[in-house]
Design an enzyme around this catalytic site. Structure first.
Site, PDB file in Angstrom:
ATOM      1  N   PRO A 269       0.801  -1.225   0.000  1.00  0.00           N
ATOM      2  CG  PRO A 269       0.131  -0.903   2.214  1.00  0.00           C
ATOM      3  CD  PRO A 269       0.852  -1.867   1.326  1.00  0.00           C
ATOM      4  CB  CYS A 270       3.880   2.236   1.568  1.00  0.00           C
ATOM      5  SG  CYS A 270       3.002   1.913   3.071  1.00  0.00           S
ATOM      6  CB  ILE A 271       7.066   0.828  -1.829  1.00  0.00           C
ATOM      7  CG1 ILE A 271       7.512   0.708  -0.369  1.00  0.00           C
ATOM      8  CG2 ILE A 271       8.255   1.152  -2.724  1.00  0.00           C
ATOM      9  CD1 ILE A 271       7.970   1.987   0.264  1.00  0.00           C
ATOM     10  CB  VAL A 273       0.539   3.768  -3.385  1.00  0.00           C
ATOM     11  CG1 VAL A 273      -0.537   4.850  -3.304  1.00  0.00           C
ATOM     12  CG2 VAL A 273      -0.077   2.421  -3.726  1.00  0.00           C
ATOM     13  CG  ASP A 274       3.456   6.346  -0.206  1.00  0.00           C
ATOM     14  OD1 ASP A 274       2.229   6.114  -0.340  1.00  0.00           O
ATOM     15  OD2 ASP A 274       4.086   6.066   0.813  1.00  0.00           O
TER      16      ASP A 274
END
Ligand code: SAJ
Length: 424
Positions: A269-271, A273-274
Site C-alpha cells: 500500500p505504500c511503496i 503508491v506514494d
C-alpha cells in the site's frame, strides 16, 4: 496551553482502525489517553470492543489491557468530547492510477460537523504536498468561519505521516521517529503536546507540505532504488551475468552503497503508491517527476520478465507454457503479511492464465484473489501441489516455506526472490 495533553486527561479519537490506526489507538491508550476509535466497519468496531485484534502487529492482549481506555464506534459525534483526532485512512490510487483522497475529504466533512474550540485535527494519511493546508483545512474552515473560529487560535490542524511498517519488530510505532508539522506555530505546539507522551522522538518541520513531501520522498527513495536493482537484473540477464553475485560484490563496499534486492516487482500500500502521489502533484504543476515515471515502468516490467523465465524453463524441458501446471508460492506483497494490494504476483498470475498455463497459487495468508481480479483460490496441499507442478515459482518468501524440501520436490523452480542464493 494544552494541559489536557500534558496531564493525560485528554480524550482523543483515531479515525480509521486499520494497520495504521489500530496500533496508534493502542499506543495512545498506553500513554494514558482515553481513546475512541472511529471506523465505518461494524466488524472492526465489534472486534475492538470485544478485545479481538485483526491486525497482526496488535495482540488481543494489547486490546484487553487497554479495554478501559479504548472503545470503538462509527459515530463522529464522539468528537464533541474529544481534544484531538488523528486521521489514519487509506489513500490508494484509483482505477486511473490517480491519487484517491476521497476518504480524507469525507472524514474531514464529518469532523467539520463536530468541530469545536480546542479540537486538534492531525492528518496521518500519506498524500501529496498541499493536502493538509489545501484540502483538509478549507473543509474545517468552512464551518469554523461561521463561528469566528480561527485555526491556531480556536482549533488546530497538523500533519504527521504514519511510519508503520507491518511486521517489523526492531522499530515500533513508539520508537520510530515521528515527523510533525502544524498549520501555525500553535498548531505545532498542540501536536507536540499530543504526541509527546506517545512517541520517543518527534521531528518538527516548518510546514505540513514539508512533512507531506518528506514522507513521499522516503518511500520514493525506496521505489526508485528497487527499480534500479530490478534494471540491474535485466542488464545482468542480457549480459549472462549472475545478478546476485554482482550485488554481493557491490555490497562489500562499506560506505556509499545501500543494498536492495531484485524481485518480481513492487507491491504494497505504500511503496508503489506514494511516488505516484508525488508524480501526480508534479504533473499538476506542469513538471515531470522523471525518476518516478521511469522507475514505475521498470518495476511494472518485472512480472513480464519472470513469466518469460517460466516459459523459457518449461521450453528447455520440452514443454509449452500453455497447458503446463505452474504453482506460484506467495501472493502477498511481502513475507508474512496478509496483503496483496498492488502485489506483482497478481500480474504474474494474470499473465500465466492469459498464456494458457494451468496456474495455481499457494499463500497461507491470502486464501482468495477474487477481489484482485484473479479467479483463483489458494491451493491447500502445498507438498502435493509442488510435486505435481511442472514449474514452481517463488514469489513471496513466507516463513512457512521449507525451501530445501521445495527445491528437492520441484521439477522446475523459478526463484524471483533468489531464495536459493541467499535463503529466506
Ligand atoms: N522490494 C523489493 N526489493 C527490495 C525491497 C522491497 O523488490 O529491496 C519489494 C517488496 O517485495 C515489496 C515492495 O518492494 O513488494 C515494498 O517492500 P517494502 O519492504 O518497502 O515493504 P512496505 O511496503 O511494507 O514498506 C514499508 C514502508 N514503511 C512505511 O511506509 C512506514 C517503507 O518505508 C519501509 O522502508 C519498509 O516498510 C521496510 O523497510 O520494511
Amino acid at each position: 496551553m494544552f494541559e489536557r495533553f500534558h496531564n493525560r486527561t485528554a480524550r482523543v479519537a483515531v479515525v480509521g482502525l486499520g494497520y495504521v490506526g489500530l496500533p496508534l489507538a493502542v499506543a495512545l491508550a498506553a500513554s494514558g489517553y482515553e481513546v475512541v476509535g472511529i471506523d465505518l466497519d461494524p466488524a472492526k468496531i465489534e472486534a475492538v470492543n470485544q478485545g479481538r485484534s485483526y491486525i497482526a502487529d496488535v495482540t488481543d492482549t494489547d486490546l484487553l489491557v487497554q479495554a478501559t481506555r479504548l472503545r470503538a464506534t462509527s459515530d463522529y459525534a464522539v468528537l464533541g468530547q474529544c481534544d484531538a483526532v488523528s486521521i489514519c485512512l487509506p489513500t490508494p490510487l484509483d482505477s486511473k492510477r490517480q491519487p484517491d483522497v476521497s476518504s480524507i475529504l469525507a472524514s474531514g466533512q464529518e469532523i467539520a460537523r463536530h468541530l469545536h474550540p480546542g479540537l486538534l485535527v492531525v492528518l496521518e494519511s500519506t498524500s501529496y504536498p498541499g493536502t493538509t493546508t489545501g484540502l483538509l483545512l478549507p473543509i474545517l474552515e468552512a464551518v469554523a468561519q461561521l463561528h469566528g473560529w480561527r485555526v491556531g487560535e480556536a482549533f488546530y490542524v497538523a500533519f504527521s505521516p504514519e511510519r508503520v511498517d507491518p511486521g517489523r519488530t526492531d522499530w515500533t510505532i513508539q520508537t520510530t521517529p515521528k515527523i510533525i508539522a502544524g498549520v501555525t506555530e500553535n498548531c505545532l505546539a498542540a501536536v507536540q503536546a499530543y504526541y509527546g507522551p506517545v512517541f520517543d522522538t518527534l521531528v518538527p518541520v516548518s510546514s505540513p507540505s514539508t512533512a507531506e513531501m518528506a514522507k513521499l520522498f522516503e518511500n520514493t527513495f525506496r521505489f526508485v532504488n528497487i527499480s534500479l536493482v530490478n534494471e540491474l537484473l535485466l542488464m545482468c540477464d542480457r549480459l549472462g551475468l549472475d545478478c546476485w553475485e554482482v550485488l554481493d560484490a557491490a555490497a562489500t563496499k562499506p560506505f556509499g552503497f545501500t543494498r536492495f534486492t531484485p524481485g518480481p516487482g513492487v507491491g504494497g500500500p505504500c511503496i508503489p503508491v506514494d511516488p505516484h502521489f508525488l508524480a501526480w502533484k508534479m504533473k499538476s504543476t506542469d513538471a515531470e517527476a522523471r525518476f518516478i515515471e521511469l522507475a514505475g515502468r521498470i518495476n511494472a516490467e518485472m512480472p513480464r520478465f519472470w513469466v518469460q523465465k517460466v516459459q523459457d524453463a518449461l521450453n528447455d524441458a520440452g514443454k509449452a507454457l500453455r497447458g503446463s501446471r505452474v504453482l506460484v508460492l506467495g501472493a502477498s506483497y511481502k513475507p508474512d503479511v496478509a496483503d496483496a494490494r498492488e502485489s506483482p504476483v497478481v500480474d504474474i498470475l494474470h499473465r500465466l492464465l492469459q498464456k494458457g498455463a494451468e496456474a495455481r497459487y499457494h499463500d497461507p495468508y491470502i486464501l482468495s484473489l477474487a477481489e484482485m481480479g484473479v479467479p483463483l483460490t489458494a491451493v491447500a496441499d502445498l507438498e502435493g501441489e509442488v510435486q505435481k507442478a511442472d514449474c514452481v515459482v517463488i514469489t513471496t518468501a513466507h516463513s512457512v516455506y521449507d525451501w530445501a524440501s521445495i527445491a528437492h520436490s520441484a521439477t522446475i523452480l523459478v526463484d524471483t526472490r533468489f531464495i536459493m542464493k541467499h535463503g529466506s
